[in-house]
Design an enzyme around this catalytic site. Structure first.
Site, PDB file in Angstrom:
ATOM      1  N   ARG A  42     -12.538   1.854  -6.874  1.00 22.40           N
ATOM      2  CA  ARG A  42     -11.794   2.189  -5.646  1.00 22.40           C
ATOM      3  C   ARG A  42     -10.418   2.773  -5.962  1.00 22.40           C
ATOM      4  NH1 ARG A  42      -8.901  -0.787  -1.341  1.00 22.40           N
ATOM      5  NH2 ARG A  42      -9.414   0.113   0.693  1.00 22.40           N
ATOM      6  N   ILE A  68      -7.780   4.717   4.105  1.00 23.31           N
ATOM      7  CA  ILE A  68      -9.040   4.334   3.462  1.00 23.31           C
ATOM      8  C   ILE A  68      -9.368   2.976   4.077  1.00 23.31           C
ATOM      9  CG2 ILE A  68      -7.769   3.423   1.440  1.00 23.31           C
ATOM     10  CD1 ILE A  68     -10.216   4.033  -0.301  1.00 23.31           C
ATOM     11  N   SER A  69     -10.594   2.808   4.582  1.00 25.20           N
ATOM     12  CA  SER A  69     -10.948   1.580   5.311  1.00 25.20           C
ATOM     13  C   SER A  69     -10.862   0.362   4.394  1.00 25.20           C
ATOM     14  CB  SER A  69     -12.375   1.689   5.866  1.00 25.20           C
ATOM     15  OG  SER A  69     -12.499   2.800   6.710  1.00 25.20           O
ATOM     16  N   GLN A  70     -10.684  -0.791   5.021  1.00 24.85           N
ATOM     17  CA  GLN A  70     -10.696  -2.070   4.293  1.00 24.85           C
ATOM     18  C   GLN A  70     -12.058  -2.245   3.603  1.00 24.85           C
ATOM     19  OE1 GLN A  70      -9.909  -5.317   6.964  1.00 24.85           O
ATOM     20  NE2 GLN A  70     -10.454  -6.865   5.441  1.00 24.85           N
TER      21      GLN A  70
END
Ligand code: SAH
Length: 220
Positions: A42, A68-70
């Site tokens: 990530r 950026i999503s959790q």
């Protein structure tokens, strides 16, 4: 992006394993999702100054005022998609390209559309360099991607005020659309399943927070 960005140390791998366990403990059961999360670095999707934030279970700002999503949210949406190897999947909202890479890592053929030119260009360059052969398109996700339809699965990664009709139209019979719905502060994670006879069945899966799905034109 420099070559440097694509290093993956034992420390990163260790942090990723911990993050995956956190996501598992929050209730994600699909082992293929967890495996992909443990595999995809990530931190490659972050600017180098912010690498230490990459393995927290939190959303994080990327360029163009987007996020950026959790990780938990990525895992939750991906689990709802019931990804199978070879699935042809449309993602609306490429953003950093992380979600698309998770889907690619799981063996899907991934098409991703993004309305911010800057993010789209960045992802188009970075994803193949990192080994994620995702097809990235610059355009308005409300329209889907008619030239490549139909899709087995469609995932929307921004909060949508309503279900765009082109998306359900571009879903194969038996296909699943995962979409966070509502234009309020938070959205209800919703799955729409298209039955063999074309009928749409909707289910709700709790509240999440997304940046808005913006219409109606792509942004230079
Ligand atoms: N999936 C991304 C997170 C994206 S955040 C990731 O893994 O990093 C939501 C994204 O949706 C933003 O990049 C935003 O620009 C994009 N977006 C918003 N409205 C859109 C639209 N109409 N069409 C395509 N993309 C859109």
């Amino acid at each position: 992006m420099t070559g440097n960005t694509f290093t993956d140390t034992f420390r990163h791998k260790g942090l990723r394993k911990k993050l995956t366990e956190i996501v598992r403990n929050k209730g994600i059961k699909d082992e293929n999702v967890l495996k992909a999360m443990e595999t995809v670095p990530r931190h490659w999707f972050f600017d180098s100054g912010f690498l230490e934030f990459a393995y927290e279970d939190k959303a994080f700002p990327i360029a163009a005022g987007q996020t950026i999503s959790q990780p938990y949210t990525v895992a939750f949406q991906t689990q709802l998609l019931e990804v199978k190897k070879g699935d042809k999947i449309l993602e609306v909202g490429t953003g950093s390209g992380y979600q698309a890479s998770i889907l690619y890592q799981m063996g899907a053929k991934v098409f991703s559309v993004e309305r911010q030119r800057l993010l789209s260009t960045k992802a188009k360059e970075m994803l193949p360099e990192a080994g994620y052969l995702v097809k990235v398109f610059f355009g308005d996700g409300y329209k889907g991607l008619p030239a490549f339809a139909p899709f087995d699965k469609i995932i929307v990664t921004a909060g949508a005020p309503f279900i765009p009709e082109p998306l359900t139209a571009q879903l194969k019979p038996g296909g699943i659309l995962v979409i966070p719905l509502d234009d309020l502060e938070s959205q209800i994670m919703t799955t729409i399943t298209k039955l063999a006879d074309g009928q749409l069945v909707s289910r709700q899966h709790g509240r999440f927070r997304f940046v808005p799905l913006l219409g109606n034109k792509a942004q230079e």
